[in-house]
Design a protein around this motif. Structure first.
Motif, short mmCIF file in Angstrom:
data_model
loop_
_atom_site.label_atom_id
_atom_site.label_comp_id
_atom_site.label_asym_id
_atom_site.label_seq_id
_atom_site.Cartn_x
_atom_site.Cartn_y
_atom_site.Cartn_z
N ALA A 4 0.40 -1.83 -6.90
CA ALA A 4 -0.48 -1.32 -5.85
C ALA A 4 -1.83 -0.92 -6.43
O ALA A 4 -2.86 -1.01 -5.75
CB ALA A 4 0.17 -0.13 -5.15
N LEU A 5 -1.85 -0.49 -7.66
CA LEU A 5 -3.08 -0.06 -8.32
C LEU A 5 -3.88 -1.21 -8.93
O LEU A 5 -4.97 -0.99 -9.44
CB LEU A 5 -2.76 0.97 -9.41
CG LEU A 5 -2.16 2.28 -8.93
CD1 LEU A 5 -1.72 3.11 -10.12
CD2 LEU A 5 -3.13 3.04 -8.05
N THR A 9 -9.89 -3.03 -4.32
CA THR A 9 -10.08 -2.41 -3.01
C THR A 9 -9.18 -1.19 -2.86
O THR A 9 -9.61 -0.14 -2.35
CB THR A 9 -9.80 -3.42 -1.88
OG1 THR A 9 -10.70 -4.51 -2.01
CG2 THR A 9 -9.98 -2.78 -0.51
N ARG A 10 -7.95 -1.28 -3.33
CA ARG A 10 -7.03 -0.14 -3.24
C ARG A 10 -7.50 1.00 -4.13
O ARG A 10 -7.40 2.18 -3.76
CB ARG A 10 -5.60 -0.58 -3.56
CG ARG A 10 -5.05 -1.49 -2.46
CD ARG A 10 -3.57 -1.71 -2.57
NE ARG A 10 -3.18 -2.65 -3.59
CZ ARG A 10 -3.03 -3.96 -3.39
NH1 ARG A 10 -3.26 -4.49 -2.21
NH2 ARG A 10 -2.64 -4.74 -4.37
N LEU A 11 -8.04 0.67 -5.29
CA LEU A 11 -8.60 1.72 -6.16
C LEU A 11 -9.79 2.39 -5.50
O LEU A 11 -9.96 3.60 -5.58
CB LEU A 11 -9.00 1.12 -7.51
CG LEU A 11 -7.85 0.72 -8.42
CD1 LEU A 11 -8.38 -0.01 -9.65
CD2 LEU A 11 -7.02 1.93 -8.83
N LYS A 43 -1.31 -0.22 3.81
CA LYS A 43 0.15 -0.41 3.89
C LYS A 43 0.76 -0.49 2.50
O LYS A 43 1.79 0.13 2.22
CB LYS A 43 0.46 -1.68 4.69
CG LYS A 43 1.92 -1.96 4.83
CD LYS A 43 2.16 -3.23 5.63
CE LYS A 43 3.64 -3.55 5.72
NZ LYS A 43 3.88 -4.81 6.44
N VAL A 44 0.11 -1.23 1.61
CA VAL A 44 0.61 -1.35 0.23
C VAL A 44 0.61 0.02 -0.44
O VAL A 44 1.59 0.39 -1.11
CB VAL A 44 -0.24 -2.37 -0.57
CG1 VAL A 44 0.13 -2.34 -2.04
CG2 VAL A 44 -0.07 -3.77 0.00
N LEU A 45 -0.47 0.77 -0.27
CA LEU A 45 -0.55 2.11 -0.87
C LEU A 45 0.50 3.06 -0.29
O LEU A 45 1.09 3.86 -1.01
CB LEU A 45 -1.95 2.69 -0.68
CG LEU A 45 -3.07 2.01 -1.46
CD1 LEU A 45 -4.43 2.51 -0.98
CD2 LEU A 45 -2.89 2.23 -2.95
N ARG A 46 0.74 2.94 1.01
CA ARG A 46 1.74 3.79 1.67
C ARG A 46 3.15 3.45 1.17
O ARG A 46 3.93 4.34 0.84
CB ARG A 46 1.64 3.63 3.18
CG ARG A 46 2.50 4.59 3.97
CD ARG A 46 2.27 4.51 5.48
NE ARG A 46 2.33 3.15 6.02
CZ ARG A 46 1.27 2.40 6.36
NH1 ARG A 46 0.06 2.86 6.22
NH2 ARG A 46 1.44 1.18 6.83
N ILE A 47 3.47 2.18 1.08
CA ILE A 47 4.79 1.75 0.59
C ILE A 47 5.00 2.19 -0.85
O ILE A 47 6.11 2.58 -1.23
CB ILE A 47 4.96 0.22 0.75
CG1 ILE A 47 5.08 -0.14 2.23
CG2 ILE A 47 6.16 -0.29 -0.03
CD1 ILE A 47 5.01 -1.62 2.53
N ILE A 72 -3.76 9.00 -14.29
CA ILE A 72 -3.32 7.70 -14.79
C ILE A 72 -4.43 6.67 -14.63
O ILE A 72 -4.72 5.90 -15.55
CB ILE A 72 -2.03 7.25 -14.07
CG1 ILE A 72 -0.89 8.20 -14.42
CG2 ILE A 72 -1.68 5.80 -14.41
CD1 ILE A 72 0.35 8.03 -13.58
N ILE A 73 -5.06 6.66 -13.46
CA ILE A 73 -6.15 5.72 -13.21
C ILE A 73 -7.27 5.92 -14.22
O ILE A 73 -7.80 4.96 -14.79
CB ILE A 73 -6.68 5.86 -11.76
CG1 ILE A 73 -5.61 5.40 -10.76
CG2 ILE A 73 -7.98 5.08 -11.58
CD1 ILE A 73 -5.94 5.74 -9.31
#
Length: 79
Positions: A4-5, A9-11, A43-47, A72-73
């Motif tokens: 997910a990371l 865009t998710r970051l 959705k990916v981040l939520r899951i 961690i990031i």
């Protein structure tokens, strides 16, 4: 979680909600992506368990569910 990371865009979304929760409508313009695309990333981040959502009237607010993920990031970015 690491998968997910792996997406920029998710970051970016996680960076946007680092300090406080935000409405999805405020997140979308900062990503440069379409609403459906941002919804898929959320959705990916939520899951993965990285964000929580709550409704406030017609708005959906997003917040980070694990503040420790920012450590961690940051460590990975410094490699």
């Amino acid at each position: 979680m690491f998968k997910a990371l792996a997406d920029p865009t998710r970051l970016k979304i996680l960076d946007l909600i680092k300090e406080r929760e935000k409405c999805i409508c405020d997140i979308i313009p900062h990503t440069g992506k379409s609403q459906p695309n941002v919804s898929q990333h959320l959705k990916v981040l939520r899951i993965a368990g990285l964000i929580d959502e709550r409704k406030d009237g017609a708005k959906i607010l997003i917040r980070s569910s694990k503040k420790s993920i920012y450590d961690i990031i940051e460590k990975v970015r410094n490699l």
